[in-house]
Design a protein around this motif. Structure first.
Motif, PDB file in Angstrom:
ATOM      1  N   MET A 142       0.849  -1.199   0.000  1.00  0.00           N
ATOM      2  CA  MET A 142       0.000   0.000   0.000  1.00  0.00           C
ATOM      3  C   MET A 142       0.882   1.246   0.000  1.00  0.00           C
ATOM      4  O   MET A 142       1.828   1.338   0.786  1.00  0.00           O
ATOM      5  N   LYS A 143       0.569   2.187  -0.879  1.00  0.00           N
ATOM      6  CA  LYS A 143       1.361   3.401  -0.979  1.00  0.00           C
ATOM      7  C   LYS A 143       1.132   4.308   0.223  1.00  0.00           C
ATOM      8  O   LYS A 143       0.015   4.463   0.694  1.00  0.00           O
ATOM      9  N   LYS A 144       2.231   4.897   0.703  1.00  0.00           N
ATOM     10  CA  LYS A 144       2.117   5.850   1.803  1.00  0.00           C
ATOM     11  C   LYS A 144       1.505   7.142   1.295  1.00  0.00           C
ATOM     12  O   LYS A 144       1.763   7.577   0.177  1.00  0.00           O
ATOM     13  N   ARG A 145       0.697   7.739   2.134  1.00  0.00           N
ATOM     14  CA  ARG A 145       0.040   8.993   1.774  1.00  0.00           C
ATOM     15  C   ARG A 145       0.651  10.142   2.566  1.00  0.00           C
ATOM     16  O   ARG A 145       1.212   9.944   3.649  1.00  0.00           O
ATOM     17  N   ILE A 146       0.538  11.337   2.040  1.00  0.00           N
ATOM     18  CA  ILE A 146       1.035  12.522   2.739  1.00  0.00           C
ATOM     19  C   ILE A 146      -0.029  13.619   2.697  1.00  0.00           C
ATOM     20  O   ILE A 146      -0.881  13.648   1.802  1.00  0.00           O
ATOM     21  N   ALA A 147       0.028  14.488   3.703  1.00  0.00           N
ATOM     22  CA  ALA A 147      -0.887  15.618   3.759  1.00  0.00           C
ATOM     23  C   ALA A 147      -0.368  16.750   2.878  1.00  0.00           C
ATOM     24  O   ALA A 147       0.845  16.953   2.758  1.00  0.00           O
ATOM     25  N   ARG A 148      -1.269  17.466   2.274  1.00  0.00           N
ATOM     26  CA  ARG A 148      -0.880  18.633   1.477  1.00  0.00           C
ATOM     27  C   ARG A 148      -0.271  19.690   2.388  1.00  0.00           C
ATOM     28  O   ARG A 148      -0.764  19.946   3.481  1.00  0.00           O
ATOM     29  N   SER A 149       0.781  20.324   1.886  1.00  0.00           N
ATOM     30  CA  SER A 149       1.437  21.354   2.691  1.00  0.00           C
ATOM     31  C   SER A 149       1.532  22.690   1.962  1.00  0.00           C
ATOM     32  O   SER A 149       2.270  23.577   2.369  1.00  0.00           O
ATOM     33  N   GLY A 150       0.783  22.828   0.884  1.00  0.00           N
ATOM     34  CA  GLY A 150       0.749  24.089   0.140  1.00  0.00           C
ATOM     35  C   GLY A 150      -0.615  24.736   0.286  1.00  0.00           C
ATOM     36  O   GLY A 150      -1.640  24.104   0.022  1.00  0.00           O
ATOM     37  N   VAL A 197       2.394  16.485  10.986  1.00  0.00           N
ATOM     38  CA  VAL A 197       1.366  15.464  10.745  1.00  0.00           C
ATOM     39  C   VAL A 197       1.935  14.345   9.871  1.00  0.00           C
ATOM     40  O   VAL A 197       1.732  13.158  10.146  1.00  0.00           O
ATOM     41  N   ASN A 198       2.649  14.705   8.828  1.00  0.00           N
ATOM     42  CA  ASN A 198       3.216  13.685   7.938  1.00  0.00           C
ATOM     43  C   ASN A 198       4.251  12.820   8.656  1.00  0.00           C
ATOM     44  O   ASN A 198       4.312  11.602   8.453  1.00  0.00           O
ATOM     45  N   LYS A 199       5.053  13.448   9.489  1.00  0.00           N
ATOM     46  CA  LYS A 199       6.061  12.695  10.245  1.00  0.00           C
ATOM     47  C   LYS A 199       5.391  11.736  11.230  1.00  0.00           C
ATOM     48  O   LYS A 199       5.813  10.584  11.379  1.00  0.00           O
ATOM     49  N   THR A 200       4.321  12.205  11.864  1.00  0.00           N
ATOM     50  CA  THR A 200       3.623  11.385  12.854  1.00  0.00           C
ATOM     51  C   THR A 200       2.805  10.279  12.192  1.00  0.00           C
ATOM     52  O   THR A 200       2.786   9.131  12.655  1.00  0.00           O
ATOM     53  N   ALA A 201       2.123  10.606  11.106  1.00  0.00           N
ATOM     54  CA  ALA A 201       1.241   9.636  10.439  1.00  0.00           C
ATOM     55  C   ALA A 201       2.020   8.538   9.742  1.00  0.00           C
ATOM     56  O   ALA A 201       1.525   7.418   9.585  1.00  0.00           O
ATOM     57  N   ASP A 202       3.222   8.855   9.268  1.00  0.00           N
ATOM     58  CA  ASP A 202       4.065   7.881   8.580  1.00  0.00           C
ATOM     59  C   ASP A 202       3.323   7.202   7.432  1.00  0.00           C
ATOM     60  O   ASP A 202       3.399   5.980   7.247  1.00  0.00           O
ATOM     61  N   GLY A 203       2.559   7.993   6.707  1.00  0.00           N
ATOM     62  CA  GLY A 203       1.893   7.480   5.506  1.00  0.00           C
ATOM     63  C   GLY A 203       0.517   6.899   5.715  1.00  0.00           C
ATOM     64  O   GLY A 203      -0.137   6.502   4.744  1.00  0.00           O
ATOM     65  N   ALA A 204       0.023   6.845   6.963  1.00  0.00           N
ATOM     66  CA  ALA A 204      -1.292   6.260   7.238  1.00  0.00           C
ATOM     67  C   ALA A 204      -2.394   7.254   6.878  1.00  0.00           C
ATOM     68  O   ALA A 204      -2.505   8.321   7.488  1.00  0.00           O
ATOM     69  N   LEU A 205      -3.220   6.900   5.900  1.00  0.00           N
ATOM     70  CA  LEU A 205      -4.256   7.812   5.427  1.00  0.00           C
ATOM     71  C   LEU A 205      -5.253   8.162   6.527  1.00  0.00           C
ATOM     72  O   LEU A 205      -5.673   9.318   6.643  1.00  0.00           O
ATOM     73  N   PHE A 224      -6.192  17.777   7.771  1.00  0.00           N
ATOM     74  CA  PHE A 224      -5.449  18.091   6.556  1.00  0.00           C
ATOM     75  C   PHE A 224      -5.944  17.208   5.412  1.00  0.00           C
ATOM     76  O   PHE A 224      -6.463  16.110   5.621  1.00  0.00           O
ATOM     77  N   ARG A 225      -5.769  17.701   4.192  1.00  0.00           N
ATOM     78  CA  ARG A 225      -6.204  16.969   3.008  1.00  0.00           C
ATOM     79  C   ARG A 225      -5.034  16.192   2.435  1.00  0.00           C
ATOM     80  O   ARG A 225      -3.944  16.739   2.273  1.00  0.00           O
ATOM     81  N   PRO A 226      -5.239  14.933   2.114  1.00  0.00           N
ATOM     82  CA  PRO A 226      -4.132  14.148   1.547  1.00  0.00           C
ATOM     83  C   PRO A 226      -3.860  14.537   0.097  1.00  0.00           C
ATOM     84  O   PRO A 226      -4.759  14.940  -0.639  1.00  0.00           O
ATOM     85  N   VAL A 227      -2.617  14.396  -0.288  1.00  0.00           N
ATOM     86  CA  VAL A 227      -2.245  14.586  -1.687  1.00  0.00           C
ATOM     87  C   VAL A 227      -2.830  13.436  -2.490  1.00  0.00           C
ATOM     88  O   VAL A 227      -2.731  12.269  -2.087  1.00  0.00           O
ATOM     89  N   ALA A 228      -3.461  13.746  -3.600  1.00  0.00           N
ATOM     90  CA  ALA A 228      -4.074  12.711  -4.426  1.00  0.00           C
ATOM     91  C   ALA A 228      -3.008  11.806  -5.030  1.00  0.00           C
ATOM     92  O   ALA A 228      -1.918  12.263  -5.391  1.00  0.00           O
ATOM     93  N   LEU A 229      -3.328  10.527  -5.131  1.00  0.00           N
ATOM     94  CA  LEU A 229      -2.416   9.599  -5.779  1.00  0.00           C
ATOM     95  C   LEU A 229      -2.393   9.874  -7.281  1.00  0.00           C
ATOM     96  O   LEU A 229      -3.415  10.235  -7.872  1.00  0.00           O
TER      97      LEU A 229
END
Length: 211
Positions: A1-9, A89-97, A105-110
């Protein structure tokens, strides 16, 4: 499963959207067990969001150059705090959607796999305003800005259409005029759609008897 990240822009957001987003993130993260030690802390984010709201209301009410300048300065402060918080958030979530979504926060779209477009449908040839003209129309294809078409009146000894080397193009899916056409001759046309990946299949030919 691909790791997800929160948008930061956030610079693209309009003022009201940014304000609402700031409050949404604060409400989502306040007391959230996933985020025990937010960096920056949520009190600082809330203070910056409140300040932006006040500066925005003042600018909208008075509208002086100074008020707009103060509002824009406050906006930049809030954007920078949200950017830092998104990093946390991204560091803490470690890719967990699910964890990212719980933060507000909104995730970056795959990325989506690009594919050639669909073949156009409902191709029609009809008489146009003057003799020797025909109108070509077809259904537009999503996410396509260019179509290619060919027309011919040549049929070989086996009854197969002979298409010219030349391929014409158009950005329109309607009111494409074919001219000049010879009266009493049957013309055939085919169309395909193009995008950055490639071209669709050609449509089945349709024909018209020129007048």
């Amino acid at each position: 499963m691909k790791k997800r990240i929160a948008r930061s822009g956030f610079k693209h957001m309009k003022d009201q959207e940014l304000l609402t987003f700031g409050y949404t993130v604060h409400a989502a993260m306040d007391g959230n067990a996933y985020f025990a030690t937010p960096d920056p802390d949520l009190a600082t984010v809330l203070t910056a969001t409140d300040d932006f709201r006040e500066k925005m209301e003042m600018a909208n009410r008075k509208g002086s150059p100074l008020d707009f300048s103060l509002k824009n300065d406050s906006r930049e402060v809030l954007i920078e705090l949200l950017r830092q918080l998104a990093f946390y958030v991204n560091k803490t979530a470690d890719g967990a959607l699910s964890v990212i979504l719980s933060s507000g926060f909104r995730p970056v779209a795959l990325p989506t796999k690009s594919v050639p477009p669909q073949t156009p449908l409902w191709v029609t040839l009809t008489d146009y305003r003057q003799k020797g003209q025909a109108r070509l129309d077809f259904e537009a294809v999503d996410n396509v800005r260019l179509y290619e078409y060919q027309y011919t009146d040549e049929v070989d000894a086996n009854g197969q259409l002979v298409w010219p080397v030349e391929i014409l193009d158009t950005p329109r899916s309607n009111i494409n005029v074919l001219a000049p056409l010879q009266k009493g001759v049957e013309y055939y046309v085919r169309v395909r759609a193009k995008n950055g990946v490639g071209a669709s299949d050609w449509t089945e030919p349709v024909s018209i008897l020129a007048r």
